[in-house]
Design a protein around this motif. Structure first.
Motif, PDB file in Angstrom:
ATOM      1  N   GLY A 109      31.406  43.751  42.908  1.00  0.00           N
ATOM      2  CA  GLY A 109      32.724  44.224  43.009  1.00  0.00           C
ATOM      3  C   GLY A 109      33.562  43.223  43.728  1.00  0.00           C
ATOM      4  N   ILE A 110      34.816  43.028  43.647  1.00  0.00           N
ATOM      5  CA  ILE A 110      35.739  42.064  44.476  1.00  0.00           C
ATOM      6  C   ILE A 110      35.442  42.235  45.715  1.00  0.00           C
ATOM      7  CG2 ILE A 110      37.331  42.121  42.306  1.00  0.00           C
ATOM      8  CD1 ILE A 110      39.473  43.658  43.912  1.00  0.00           C
ATOM      9  N   PRO A 132      29.676  39.431  44.683  1.00  0.00           N
ATOM     10  CA  PRO A 132      31.042  39.736  44.084  1.00  0.00           C
ATOM     11  C   PRO A 132      30.634  39.885  42.257  1.00  0.00           C
ATOM     12  CG  PRO A 132      31.541  38.362  45.317  1.00  0.00           C
ATOM     13  CD  PRO A 132      30.180  38.362  45.626  1.00  0.00           C
ATOM     14  N   THR A 159      31.769  38.244  39.776  1.00  0.00           N
ATOM     15  CA  THR A 159      32.793  38.202  38.711  1.00  0.00           C
ATOM     16  C   THR A 159      32.587  36.796  38.033  1.00  0.00           C
ATOM     17  OG1 THR A 159      34.297  37.214  40.196  1.00  0.00           O
ATOM     18  CG2 THR A 159      34.406  39.546  40.176  1.00  0.00           C
ATOM     19  N   TRP A 215      28.616  48.276  39.669  1.00  0.00           N
ATOM     20  CA  TRP A 215      30.017  47.587  39.921  1.00  0.00           C
ATOM     21  C   TRP A 215      30.946  48.819  40.691  1.00  0.00           C
ATOM     22  CZ3 TRP A 215      32.686  43.270  39.632  1.00  0.00           C
ATOM     23  CH2 TRP A 215      34.010  43.268  39.800  1.00  0.00           C
ATOM     24  N   ASP A 237      34.070  49.549  42.040  1.00  0.00           N
ATOM     25  CA  ASP A 237      35.521  49.371  41.409  1.00  0.00           C
ATOM     26  C   ASP A 237      36.589  49.677  42.981  1.00  0.00           C
ATOM     27  OD1 ASP A 237      37.388  48.859  39.433  1.00  0.00           O
ATOM     28  OD2 ASP A 237      37.779  51.017  39.538  1.00  0.00           O
ATOM     29  N   HIS A 240      39.067  36.442  41.713  1.00  0.00           N
ATOM     30  CA  HIS A 240      38.145  37.289  41.719  1.00  0.00           C
ATOM     31  C   HIS A 240      38.843  38.742  41.117  1.00  0.00           C
ATOM     32  CE1 HIS A 240      34.347  36.128  43.692  1.00  0.00           C
ATOM     33  NE2 HIS A 240      35.121  35.473  44.414  1.00  0.00           N
ATOM     34  N   ARG A 287      39.219  38.455  37.456  1.00  0.00           N
ATOM     35  CA  ARG A 287      38.047  38.551  36.345  1.00  0.00           C
ATOM     36  C   ARG A 287      37.452  39.954  36.596  1.00  0.00           C
ATOM     37  NH1 ARG A 287      36.504  33.043  38.569  1.00  0.00           N
ATOM     38  NH2 ARG A 287      35.843  34.127  40.461  1.00  0.00           N
ATOM     39  N   GLY A 288      37.553  40.688  37.922  1.00  0.00           N
ATOM     40  CA  GLY A 288      37.218  42.002  38.224  1.00  0.00           C
ATOM     41  C   GLY A 288      37.842  42.942  37.274  1.00  0.00           C
ATOM     42  N   SER A 289      39.101  42.726  36.957  1.00  0.00           N
ATOM     43  CA  SER A 289      40.065  43.861  36.293  1.00  0.00           C
ATOM     44  C   SER A 289      39.366  43.715  34.658  1.00  0.00           C
ATOM     45  CB  SER A 289      41.596  43.411  36.368  1.00  0.00           C
ATOM     46  OG  SER A 289      41.868  43.645  37.543  1.00  0.00           O
ATOM     47  N   ARG A 331      35.876  45.195  34.392  1.00  0.00           N
ATOM     48  CA  ARG A 331      36.247  46.806  34.405  1.00  0.00           C
ATOM     49  C   ARG A 331      36.504  47.366  33.097  1.00  0.00           C
ATOM     50  NH1 ARG A 331      38.729  51.613  35.229  1.00  0.00           N
ATOM     51  NH2 ARG A 331      38.089  52.837  37.030  1.00  0.00           N
TER      52      ARG A 331
END
Length: 183
Positions: A21-22, A91, A93, A116, A118, A143, A146-148, A151
């Protein structure tokens, strides 16, 4: 009464579980409420940082790379030599980081599972402030970006290369902790 939920994740024995996760999403907090069916080794780069900090008389920015290199070496060592579950806080990501984790698990014969956690960028930033561990702004923005994307891919059914499963966690859904069950 406080509404708390414990998320249950089922994995194979001796798995490598990545809690991703971020930065600031709440991974460290969630790991304090981890319950598992077999012995578990938890690896977090903050463990390395905490050990080195009193021994290195320089600002963190000068030895950050040493922390992350040492963390990755510990992941490989533990994948081969530690019994039970291996839970890695990362993280994840970046594709290169995920590949390194897959490689460690595959070479050691461990099934790999990706969790993950969120959180929105605002929630994650609040988490960083609360822990007094702020990630550099441009790094955090990468982060988050890339995380968005990840998801959205998870919601479409994507499983990162080399992982057997993905579990999408929320802060609310894990407010009572995380339980890893081994059949």
């Amino acid at each position: 009464m406080l509404n708390t939920q414990t998320t249950v994740v089922r994995v194979r024995p001796r798995s490598l579980v990545v809690l991703a996760g971020i930065p600031g999403a709440g991974k460290t907090t969630l790991l304090t409420r981890l319950n598992a069916d077999e012995p578990v080794t938890v690896l977090d780069s903050d463990q390395v940082r905490a050990w080195l900090e009193p021994r290195v008389p320089l600002p963190y920015k000068y030895w950050r790379v040493l922390v992350h290199l040492t963390h990755r070496l510990r992941v490989f060592w533990a994948a081969f030599f530690r019994p039970g579950l291996l839970v890695v806080h990362e993280p994840s990501t970046r594709p290169g980081t995920r590949f390194m984790l897959v490689l460690a698990g595959a070479l050691a014969g461990r099934s790999r599972h990706f969790l993950w956690l969120d959180a929105s960028a605002a929630q994650a930033l609040d988490g960083q402030i609360a822990r007094r561990r702020l990630v550099r702004a441009h790094s955090f923005e990468r982060h988050v970006r890339r995380g968005s994307s990840m998801r959205a891919d998870f919601e479409a059914g994507w499983v990162p290369f080399g992982f057997a499963s993905v579990t999408l966690l929320t802060r609310a859904g894990t407010s009572g902790g995380l339980r890893i069950m081994v059949p």
